[in-house]
Design a protein around this motif. Structure first.
Motif, PDB file in Angstrom:
ATOM      1  N   ASN A  59       0.832  -1.203   0.000  1.00 25.45           N
ATOM      2  CA  ASN A  59       0.000   0.000   0.000  1.00 25.45           C
ATOM      3  C   ASN A  59       0.869   1.256   0.000  1.00 25.45           C
ATOM      4  N   LEU A  94      -1.255   3.904  -1.679  1.00 27.89           N
ATOM      5  CA  LEU A  94      -2.636   3.625  -1.309  1.00 27.89           C
ATOM      6  C   LEU A  94      -2.833   3.974   0.157  1.00 27.89           C
ATOM      7  N   ALA A 139      -3.606   3.806   4.044  1.00 25.63           N
ATOM      8  CA  ALA A 139      -3.354   2.821   5.093  1.00 25.63           C
ATOM      9  C   ALA A 139      -3.713   3.497   6.409  1.00 25.63           C
ATOM     10  N   SER A 197      -5.647  -5.534   1.301  1.00 26.16           N
ATOM     11  CA  SER A 197      -5.252  -4.163   1.024  1.00 26.16           C
ATOM     12  C   SER A 197      -6.416  -3.208   1.266  1.00 26.16           C
ATOM     13  N   GLU A 198      -7.595  -3.613   0.834  1.00 27.34           N
ATOM     14  CA  GLU A 198      -8.779  -2.762   1.020  1.00 27.34           C
ATOM     15  C   GLU A 198      -9.076  -2.570   2.501  1.00 27.34           C
ATOM     16  N   LYS A 204      -6.859   0.018   3.904  1.00 26.54           N
ATOM     17  CA  LYS A 204      -7.284   1.369   3.519  1.00 26.54           C
ATOM     18  C   LYS A 204      -8.308   1.923   4.501  1.00 26.54           C
TER      19      LYS A 204
END
Length: 144
Positions: free
Chosen positions: A13, A18, A20, A81-82, A85
């Motif tokens: 990420n 992305l 985090a 990963s999502e 987030k």
């Protein structure tokens, strides 16, 4: 999932810039993000059709296994990963879901299945959502 995997997701990420978050965080654009997440998952799920074609056309079992492992791995990586987030403690949530799944056994201690092989709920089943709510509420309270 082990902590090494979670750390690698955090590194990924960061590498791809992305989001985090360390604690549950729902951004104002969550609806838009979720629509995009769904589209990506649908693209991944459609890969199953290709694997079905491979399997039904007599492709080598190793090749089917490789394609299936890659598909499942991609979905897990994308979901982890999502979760990062949104600052969701996915490993802890998965533990709660697994505890709930284990509560689905029948009164005789044996699993109950439907025609698709899905576990059915036994008499001692409990829903994981209340415990997930407690977990997330506690983490959100700590950030306040």
């Amino acid at each position: 999932m082990n902590t090494a995997f979670a750390a690698r997701i955090a590194g990924m990420n960061a590498m791809y810039r992305l989001a985090a978050n360390d604690s549950p965080t729902i951004p104002d654009d969550a609806a838009d993000r979720l629509v995009k997440f769904k589209a990506t998952l649908i693209d991944e799920v459609h890969e199953i059709d290709e694997i079905v074609k491979m399997a039904s056309s007599g492709a080598a079992k190793l090749e089917v296994a490789v394609a299936l492992a890659d598909l499942l791995g991609d979905i897990i990586v994308y979901c982890r990963s999502e979760a990062l987030k949104y600052g969701l403690p996915l490993e802890q949530v998965l533990d709660l879901i697994m505890d709930s799944n284990e509560s689905k056994l029948g009164a005789d201690g044996n699993p109950i299945y439907d025609q698709n092989g899905k576990f059915l709920k036994g008499p001692n089943y409990w829903k994981p959502e209340p415990k997930i709510r407690e977990l997330l509420a506690a983490q959100m309270a700590q950030q306040s």
